[in-house]
Write an enzyme that holds these catalytic residues in place. Structure first.
Site, PDB file in Angstrom:
ATOM      1  N   SER A  28       0.831  -1.207   0.000  1.00 52.65           N
ATOM      2  CA  SER A  28       0.000   0.000   0.000  1.00 52.65           C
ATOM      3  C   SER A  28       0.860   1.250   0.000  1.00 52.65           C
ATOM      4  CB  SER A  28      -0.894   0.023   1.241  1.00 52.65           C
ATOM      5  OG  SER A  28      -1.690  -1.119   1.282  1.00 52.65           O
ATOM      6  N   HIS A  59      -5.547  -2.125  -5.817  1.00 46.33           N
ATOM      7  CA  HIS A  59      -4.405  -2.953  -6.212  1.00 46.33           C
ATOM      8  C   HIS A  59      -4.486  -3.221  -7.704  1.00 46.33           C
ATOM      9  CE1 HIS A  59      -2.605  -4.358  -2.333  1.00 46.33           C
ATOM     10  NE2 HIS A  59      -3.764  -3.939  -1.877  1.00 46.33           N
ATOM     11  N   HIS A  81      -3.331 -11.916  -1.951  1.00 49.29           N
ATOM     12  CA  HIS A  81      -3.406 -12.168  -0.512  1.00 49.29           C
ATOM     13  C   HIS A  81      -4.150 -13.478  -0.219  1.00 49.29           C
ATOM     14  CE1 HIS A  81      -3.059  -7.770  -0.950  1.00 49.29           C
ATOM     15  NE2 HIS A  81      -2.343  -7.823   0.151  1.00 49.29           N
ATOM     16  N   TYR A  83      -6.208 -13.946   2.157  1.00 53.90           N
ATOM     17  CA  TYR A  83      -7.602 -13.686   2.561  1.00 53.90           C
ATOM     18  C   TYR A  83      -8.550 -13.548   1.376  1.00 53.90           C
ATOM     19  CZ  TYR A  83      -6.364  -8.738   1.759  1.00 53.90           C
ATOM     20  OH  TYR A  83      -5.935  -7.576   1.207  1.00 53.90           O
ATOM     21  N   GLU A  84      -7.994 -13.419   0.172  1.00 56.92           N
ATOM     22  CA  GLU A  84      -8.854 -13.352  -1.005  1.00 56.92           C
ATOM     23  C   GLU A  84      -9.427 -14.718  -1.354  1.00 56.92           C
ATOM     24  OE1 GLU A  84      -7.296 -10.613  -4.219  1.00 56.92           O
ATOM     25  OE2 GLU A  84      -5.559 -10.688  -2.903  1.00 56.92           O
ATOM     26  N   ALA A 111       2.124  -2.548   4.115  1.00 51.96           N
ATOM     27  CA  ALA A 111       1.571  -1.717   5.177  1.00 51.96           C
ATOM     28  C   ALA A 111       1.364  -2.629   6.368  1.00 51.96           C
ATOM     29  CB  ALA A 111       0.246  -1.126   4.732  1.00 51.96           C
ATOM     30  N   MET A 209      -0.840  -8.784   6.777  1.00 55.04           N
ATOM     31  CA  MET A 209      -1.556  -9.892   6.124  1.00 55.04           C
ATOM     32  C   MET A 209      -0.842 -10.399   4.869  1.00 55.04           C
ATOM     33  SD  MET A 209      -5.345  -8.159   6.347  1.00 55.04           S
ATOM     34  CE  MET A 209      -5.868  -7.258   7.818  1.00 55.04           C
ATOM     35  N   SER A 210       0.446 -10.171   4.781  1.00 53.62           N
ATOM     36  CA  SER A 210       1.168 -10.594   3.562  1.00 53.62           C
ATOM     37  C   SER A 210       2.631 -10.856   3.891  1.00 53.62           C
ATOM     38  CB  SER A 210       1.078  -9.479   2.511  1.00 53.62           C
ATOM     39  OG  SER A 210       1.767  -8.324   2.961  1.00 53.62           O
ATOM     40  N   ASN A 233      -0.659   2.317  11.044  1.00 54.84           N
ATOM     41  CA  ASN A 233      -1.595   2.508  12.168  1.00 54.84           C
ATOM     42  C   ASN A 233      -1.045   1.784  13.384  1.00 54.84           C
ATOM     43  OD1 ASN A 233      -2.390   0.059  10.361  1.00 54.84           O
ATOM     44  ND2 ASN A 233      -3.202  -0.434  12.385  1.00 54.84           N
ATOM     45  N   HIS A 245      -9.491   0.544   7.143  1.00 54.96           N
ATOM     46  CA  HIS A 245      -8.660   0.454   5.934  1.00 54.96           C
ATOM     47  C   HIS A 245      -8.341   1.842   5.373  1.00 54.96           C
ATOM     48  CE1 HIS A 245      -6.857  -1.362   2.428  1.00 54.96           C
ATOM     49  NE2 HIS A 245      -7.740  -0.830   1.600  1.00 54.96           N
TER      50      HIS A 245
HETATM   51  N1  HPA Z   1      -3.166  -5.434  11.064  1.00 56.06           N
HETATM   52  C1  HPA Z   1      -3.004  -6.239  10.000  1.00 56.06           C
HETATM   53  N2  HPA Z   1      -2.673  -5.794   8.802  1.00 56.06           N
HETATM   54  C2  HPA Z   1      -2.468  -4.493   8.655  1.00 56.06           C
HETATM   55  C3  HPA Z   1      -2.610  -3.589   9.717  1.00 56.06           C
HETATM   56  C4  HPA Z   1      -2.975  -4.091  10.998  1.00 56.06           C
HETATM   57  O1  HPA Z   1      -3.132  -3.365  11.990  1.00 56.06           O
HETATM   58  N3  HPA Z   1      -2.348  -2.341   9.227  1.00 56.06           N
HETATM   59  C5  HPA Z   1      -2.038  -2.505   7.912  1.00 56.06           C
HETATM   60  N4  HPA Z   1      -2.114  -3.790   7.565  1.00 56.06           N
END
Ligand code: HPA
Length: 270
Positions: A28, A59, A81, A83-84, A111, A209-210, A233, A245
């Protein structure tokens, strides 16, 4: 799986005979990085037979071939990903393909949420190691002997040499960079505060998540790997702010100029 990879390789080779030395996976905030390089060829994922295509908004899905400074690279603009809904072997198929296309080194970006309480949104974290206990290994299943061995060593996933390149590159760009351990979960939900406390006890500094699965597949093939997370974050429970997100994207966009500068410097120094 090797046959599938070979078919993908053939599809790409019909479009370009470009030989990258390094691979780069964009997270990201870096989505448009590939638009700024010296482009030699573009191959859309949809043009590659049997290739998993990303469904996440924002993406793009394509390989961009070209030069960053003088380094011949293949860039994944849009990753896949878990999760997809893809299988883990499909999630790492593009990574493996980059290796088969000739990449000997791989830079991963993403990210991530800050688990380490000293991290602030907008910080960069060089990945020193990872924890993949939260996801299944992409190497499960019959071993692909053509790529690597059954029980690959993971004692130095993120190359010592490339970590030094990242430190020097950050210093040269005047960008502060933190260091830490990346923990991968499946997503797509963000974690609970209890899961984040667990990450911290495990020794994790950032969560996402990657990336770690891709790093594992790349190491299986013997690629030299490095990675940088953009801390977008604070992870769940670190502050009272609910995760969103939009915040992730906004922070990633806010620091993207520095991130791009850093990536260019690292690739040039690889
Ligand atoms: N958790 C998981 N994946 C993320 C986060 C998070 O806080 N921020 C960006 N990708």
């Amino acid at each position: 799986m090797y046959k599938k990879l070979a078919a993908c390789l053939e599809s790409v080779r019909k479009k370009t005979d470009f030989r990258p030395k390094a691979g780069l996976i964009l997270g990201s905030g870096l989505g448009d990085y590939a638009d700024g390089i010296d482009v030699e060829a573009v191959v859309e994922y949809t043009e590659i037979e049997g290739f998993p295509v990303s469904t996440v908004a924002g993406h793009k899905g394509r390989f961009v071939f070209g030069y960053v400074e003088k380094m011949p690279v293949v860039i994944m603009q849009g990753r896949v990903h878990f999760y997809e809904g893809y299988s883990m072997p499909d999630v790492v198929l593009p990574t493996r393909l980059m290796g088969m296309l000739g990449a000997e080194k791989l830079m991963l970006t993403n990210a991530a949420g800050g688990v380490n309480e000293s991290f602030r949104p907008g910080d960069f974290m060089m990945i020193t190691d990872h924890i993949t206990t939260g996801v299944i290994s992409p190497l499960i299943g019959p071993n692909i002997d053509e790529l690597g061995c059954r029980f690959p060593d993971m004692s130095e996933v993120y190359s010592r040499r490339l970590r030094e390149v990242i430190r020097k590159s950050a210093a040269k760009c005047g960008i502060e960079i933190k260091e830490g351990v990346y923990v991968q979960f499946t997503g797509p939900n963000y974690e609970t505060p209890a899961e984040i406390r667990m990450c911290r006890m495990w020794g994790g500094d950032a969560v996402g998540m990657s990336t770690a699965c891709e790093a594992m597949a790349a190491r299986h093939m013997g690629l030299e790997v490095c990675g940088i997370s953009c801390i977008t974050n604070l992870a769940a429970g670190v502050s009272d702010v609910k995760l969103d997100h939009k915040e992730v994207q906004e922070t990633a966009d806010r620091v993207s100029t520095d991130f791009k500068k850093l990536v260019t410097e690292v690739i040039a120094g690889m």
